[in-house]
Write a protein that holds these residues in place. Structure first.
Motif, PDB file in Angstrom:
ATOM      1  N   ASN A   5       0.826  -1.219   0.000  1.00 28.46           N
ATOM      2  CA  ASN A   5       0.000   0.000   0.000  1.00 28.46           C
ATOM      3  C   ASN A   5       0.851   1.256   0.000  1.00 28.46           C
ATOM      4  O   ASN A   5       0.538   2.219   0.668  1.00 28.46           O
ATOM      5  N   SER A   6       1.943   1.243  -0.756  1.00 31.80           N
ATOM      6  CA  SER A   6       2.829   2.407  -0.753  1.00 31.80           C
ATOM      7  C   SER A   6       2.332   3.464  -1.741  1.00 31.80           C
ATOM      8  O   SER A   6       1.980   3.132  -2.878  1.00 31.80           O
ATOM      9  N   PRO A   7       2.280   4.734  -1.312  1.00 30.61           N
ATOM     10  CA  PRO A   7       1.857   5.779  -2.244  1.00 30.61           C
ATOM     11  C   PRO A   7       2.949   6.130  -3.263  1.00 30.61           C
ATOM     12  O   PRO A   7       2.700   6.831  -4.234  1.00 30.61           O
ATOM     13  N   VAL A   8       4.181   5.693  -3.000  1.00 28.35           N
ATOM     14  CA  VAL A   8       5.315   6.093  -3.851  1.00 28.35           C
ATOM     15  C   VAL A   8       5.890   4.919  -4.642  1.00 28.35           C
ATOM     16  O   VAL A   8       6.057   5.001  -5.858  1.00 28.35           O
ATOM     17  N   ALA A   9       6.182   3.821  -3.943  1.00 27.71           N
ATOM     18  CA  ALA A   9       6.839   2.686  -4.605  1.00 27.71           C
ATOM     19  C   ALA A   9       5.822   1.863  -5.392  1.00 27.71           C
ATOM     20  O   ALA A   9       4.632   1.863  -5.062  1.00 27.71           O
ATOM     21  N   PRO A  10       6.280   1.173  -6.462  1.00 29.90           N
ATOM     22  CA  PRO A  10       5.358   0.284  -7.182  1.00 29.90           C
ATOM     23  C   PRO A  10       4.930  -0.880  -6.276  1.00 29.90           C
ATOM     24  O   PRO A  10       5.788  -1.513  -5.646  1.00 29.90           O
ATOM     25  N   ASN A  11       3.641  -1.072  -6.175  1.00 27.22           N
ATOM     26  CA  ASN A  11       3.126  -2.092  -5.250  1.00 27.22           C
ATOM     27  C   ASN A  11       3.182  -3.501  -5.846  1.00 27.22           C
ATOM     28  O   ASN A  11       3.137  -3.669  -7.058  1.00 27.22           O
ATOM     29  N   ASN A  12       3.317  -4.476  -4.948  1.00 27.80           N
ATOM     30  CA  ASN A  12       3.299  -5.909  -5.296  1.00 27.80           C
ATOM     31  C   ASN A  12       4.430  -6.340  -6.222  1.00 27.80           C
ATOM     32  O   ASN A  12       4.304  -7.316  -6.952  1.00 27.80           O
ATOM     33  N   ILE A  13       5.525  -5.591  -6.237  1.00 29.09           N
ATOM     34  CA  ILE A  13       6.708  -5.998  -6.998  1.00 29.09           C
ATOM     35  C   ILE A  13       7.863  -6.113  -5.995  1.00 29.09           C
ATOM     36  O   ILE A  13       8.143  -5.142  -5.281  1.00 29.09           O
ATOM     37  N   PRO A  14       8.528  -7.277  -5.911  1.00 34.10           N
ATOM     38  CA  PRO A  14       9.641  -7.397  -4.946  1.00 34.10           C
ATOM     39  C   PRO A  14      10.793  -6.458  -5.315  1.00 34.10           C
ATOM     40  O   PRO A  14      11.312  -6.515  -6.425  1.00 34.10           O
ATOM     41  N   LEU A  15      11.129  -5.553  -4.389  1.00 35.71           N
ATOM     42  CA  LEU A  15      12.182  -4.545  -4.644  1.00 35.71           C
ATOM     43  C   LEU A  15      13.328  -4.747  -3.654  1.00 35.71           C
ATOM     44  O   LEU A  15      13.115  -5.129  -2.501  1.00 35.71           O
ATOM     45  N   PHE A  16      14.521  -4.455  -4.123  1.00 32.68           N
ATOM     46  CA  PHE A  16      15.686  -4.561  -3.240  1.00 32.68           C
ATOM     47  C   PHE A  16      15.596  -3.479  -2.152  1.00 32.68           C
ATOM     48  O   PHE A  16      15.439  -2.292  -2.478  1.00 32.68           O
ATOM     49  N   PRO A  17      15.715  -3.849  -0.858  1.00 34.72           N
ATOM     50  CA  PRO A  17      15.538  -2.843   0.220  1.00 34.72           C
ATOM     51  C   PRO A  17      16.784  -1.966   0.403  1.00 34.72           C
ATOM     52  O   PRO A  17      17.443  -2.012   1.439  1.00 34.72           O
ATOM     53  N   VAL A  18      17.063  -1.168  -0.612  1.00 34.90           N
ATOM     54  CA  VAL A  18      18.279  -0.343  -0.597  1.00 34.90           C
ATOM     55  C   VAL A  18      18.263   0.671   0.546  1.00 34.90           C
ATOM     56  O   VAL A  18      19.316   1.051   1.077  1.00 34.90           O
ATOM     57  N   GLN A  19      17.047   1.084   0.969  1.00 34.38           N
ATOM     58  CA  GLN A  19      16.937   2.042   2.080  1.00 34.38           C
ATOM     59  C   GLN A  19      17.501   1.448   3.366  1.00 34.38           C
ATOM     60  O   GLN A  19      18.206   2.128   4.119  1.00 34.38           O
ATOM     61  N   LEU A  20      17.170   0.152   3.594  1.00 35.13           N
ATOM     62  CA  LEU A  20      17.642  -0.506   4.822  1.00 35.13           C
ATOM     63  C   LEU A  20      19.146  -0.735   4.767  1.00 35.13           C
ATOM     64  O   LEU A  20      19.839  -0.634   5.785  1.00 35.13           O
ATOM     65  N   VAL A  21      19.664  -1.030   3.563  1.00 35.03           N
ATOM     66  CA  VAL A  21      21.112  -1.221   3.399  1.00 35.03           C
ATOM     67  C   VAL A  21      21.828   0.093   3.733  1.00 35.03           C
ATOM     68  O   VAL A  21      22.810   0.113   4.486  1.00 35.03           O
ATOM     69  N   GLU A  22      21.305   1.201   3.188  1.00 35.95           N
ATOM     70  CA  GLU A  22      21.941   2.494   3.450  1.00 35.95           C
ATOM     71  C   GLU A  22      21.803   2.899   4.913  1.00 35.95           C
ATOM     72  O   GLU A  22      22.714   3.484   5.497  1.00 35.95           O
ATOM     73  N   SER A  23      20.651   2.558   5.498  1.00 31.24           N
ATOM     74  CA  SER A  23      20.450   2.856   6.914  1.00 31.24           C
ATOM     75  C   SER A  23      21.481   2.113   7.765  1.00 31.24           C
ATOM     76  O   SER A  23      22.146   2.712   8.632  1.00 31.24           O
ATOM     77  N   GLY A  24      21.618   0.808   7.507  1.00 33.55           N
ATOM     78  CA  GLY A  24      22.600   0.002   8.244  1.00 33.55           C
ATOM     79  C   GLY A  24      24.008   0.527   8.049  1.00 33.55           C
ATOM     80  O   GLY A  24      24.791   0.613   9.006  1.00 33.55           O
ATOM     81  N   PHE A  25      24.297   0.910   6.799  1.00 32.55           N
ATOM     82  CA  PHE A  25      25.619   1.451   6.512  1.00 32.55           C
ATOM     83  C   PHE A  25      25.856   2.748   7.298  1.00 32.55           C
ATOM     84  O   PHE A  25      26.941   2.979   7.838  1.00 32.55           O
ATOM     85  N   ASN A  26      24.846   3.594   7.382  1.00 31.65           N
ATOM     86  CA  ASN A  26      24.996   4.859   8.121  1.00 31.65           C
ATOM     87  C   ASN A  26      25.237   4.626   9.612  1.00 31.65           C
ATOM     88  O   ASN A  26      26.049   5.322  10.221  1.00 31.65           O
ATOM     89  N   PHE A  27      24.526   3.662  10.175  1.00 29.41           N
ATOM     90  CA  PHE A  27      24.750   3.345  11.592  1.00 29.41           C
ATOM     91  C   PHE A  27      26.174   2.814  11.797  1.00 29.41           C
ATOM     92  O   PHE A  27      26.850   3.174  12.762  1.00 29.41           O
ATOM     93  N   ALA A  28      26.620   1.958  10.859  1.00 30.50           N
ATOM     94  CA  ALA A  28      27.976   1.410  10.949  1.00 30.50           C
ATOM     95  C   ALA A  28      29.011   2.528  10.804  1.00 30.50           C
ATOM     96  O   ALA A  28      30.013   2.577  11.536  1.00 30.50           O
ATOM     97  N   LEU A  29      28.719   3.459   9.872  1.00 35.38           N
ATOM     98  CA  LEU A  29      29.641   4.589   9.652  1.00 35.38           C
ATOM     99  C   LEU A  29      29.734   5.460  10.903  1.00 35.38           C
ATOM    100  O   LEU A  29      30.808   5.929  11.284  1.00 35.38           O
ATOM    101  N   CYS A  30      28.584   5.649  11.567  1.00 39.68           N
ATOM    102  CA  CYS A  30      28.553   6.415  12.815  1.00 39.68           C
ATOM    103  C   CYS A  30      29.471   5.748  13.850  1.00 39.68           C
ATOM    104  O   CYS A  30      30.264   6.426  14.518  1.00 39.68           O
ATOM    105  N   ALA A  31      29.369   4.418  13.946  1.00 37.29           N
ATOM    106  CA  ALA A  31      30.206   3.676  14.911  1.00 37.29           C
ATOM    107  C   ALA A  31      31.687   3.810  14.552  1.00 37.29           C
ATOM    108  O   ALA A  31      32.531   4.050  15.428  1.00 37.29           O
ATOM    109  N   VAL A  32      32.007   3.685  13.258  1.00 37.85           N
ATOM    110  CA  VAL A  32      33.402   3.795  12.804  1.00 37.85           C
ATOM    111  C   VAL A  32      33.959   5.190  13.142  1.00 37.85           C
ATOM    112  O   VAL A  32      35.075   5.326  13.655  1.00 37.85           O
ATOM    113  N   LEU A  33      33.157   6.215  12.882  1.00 38.63           N
ATOM    114  CA  LEU A  33      33.601   7.590  13.157  1.00 38.63           C
ATOM    115  C   LEU A  33      33.839   7.803  14.648  1.00 38.63           C
ATOM    116  O   LEU A  33      34.792   8.478  15.050  1.00 38.63           O
TER     117      LEU A  33
END
Lengths: 243, 102
Positions: free
Chosen positions: A144-172
């Protein structure tokens, strides 16, 4: 989520401000200046990225100015614009009140990564900034996303970038534990983040990001930020050589 | 003596003016942010209010400047909730104008 990240980032910076001999009051004010500049910068870059569409529908400004302006101002923000705008405003604050700009940047940089990590979770929850369609167990389909195409499996790039940002915060944070010369923490951020962002952009499939010659606006900005990161990282050596 | 008085009055008067401007911007921001279609005026006033109130506080003003700062922060924070479906990217802007009902 970004608001939550902003609150955590602010508290985080306030707790660390004594390490850099910066008053908590100055840290808070620099952050507020950065937030103000960040909002302006992010909105300006958003308008630049969407300029073609804004120009195409310019007639609407005379037909229904309220709706037109509300759509422009309420549309969205671009992270890199916020980063640049925030840095400019923080610089103005530091210059006006004679505080070391590089010190403030080093203090605030881990908080930026932290807030950005939360922001990307927000992107995932809203369905924006979505990744390319993938098969198998890697893909996540929105229903039910107003932005993303619905019912199509998409790579969760947002979560990958989020995890990377948290890891980067720890590294810094680990990197900043030792006494480093000024600008090194901010420089390290600008050396790592643009490279990863450049690569992650290839995994995204949202088309409204602005493209020039096949590469996205964020990738172009990443290319420009990399040498700035290098200069910041080597600022002490460059200064020594210039003397 | 008169000169001293004048030079002592000018900065505090300036602080007061900045604090008043910050407070007014904060109040206007808090009002506009809840009005549909022109809520972005509240955001702009909120940003201006933060900058002006911080400057006032740095110059020594307290009460009004603090009130202005708090109101401006609240209005700017509401911006994130009301306006920005996507706050870390431009993706939510897909078809910002082409999808309008006109």
């Amino acid at each position: 989520m970004l608001l939550l990240g902003g609150i955590f980032g602010t508290l985080f910076s306030l707790c660390r401000s004594s390490k850099y001999d910066i008053k908590r009051e100055d840290t808070l004010y620099a952050l507020l200046f950065g937030l103000s500049g960040g909002l302006i910068g992010a909105k300006i870059l958003f308008l630049i990225v969407n300029f073609k569409e804004i120009w195409e529908y310019r007639n609407l400004l005379w037909k229904n100015p309220g709706l037109y302006l509300n759509a422009l101002f309420g549309g969205g923000l671009v992270f890199y614009g916020g980063l640049i705008g925030g840095c400019i405003f923080i610089y103005l604050y530091c210059k006006k009140y004679k505080i070391s700009y590089l010190k403030v940047l080093d203090l605030l940089t881990p908080s930026i990564a932290l807030a950005h990590g939360f922001g990307r979770i927000g992107c995932f929850l809203a369905g924006c900034c979505y990744g390319m369609p993938v098969g198998g167990s890697l893909g996540i389909a929105f229903e039910n996303s107003p932005v993303a195409p619905n019912n199509i499996p998409l790579f969760p790039v947002q979560l990958v970038e989020s995890g990377f940002n948290f890891a980067l915060c720890a590294v810094l944070l680990i990197y900043a534990k030792k006494d480093r010369s000024l600008g090194k923490v901010a420089g390290l951020y600008l050396l790592i983040y643009p490279v990863v962002r450049f690569l992650l952009e290839f995994l995204r499939s949202d088309s409204a990001r602005g493209f020039i010659s096949g590469i996205s606006t964020s990738q172009i900005i990443s290319i420009f930020l990399l040498p700035i990161g290098f200069i910041l990282f080597r600022a002490h050596k460059i200064k020594r050589k210039l003397k | 003596m008169d000169e001293n008085l004048q030079t002592n009055e000018t900065p505090s008067q300036n602080n007061n003016n900045l604090a008043v401007v910050g407070l007014v911007l904060g109040i206007v921001a808090c009002v506009f942010i809840f009005i549909p279609l022109i809520g972005y005026i509240g955001t702009l006033c909120g940003i201006g209010g933060i900058v002006v109130s911080v400057m006032a506080r740095k110059q020594g003003a307290s009460g009004m400047a603090t009130a202005g700062l708090v109101l401006s922060i609240i209005a700017t924070a509401f911006t994130f909730i009301f306006f920005l479906a996507c706050v870390a990217c431009a993706a939510a802007g897909a078809g910002i104008l082409s999808n309008l009902p006109y």
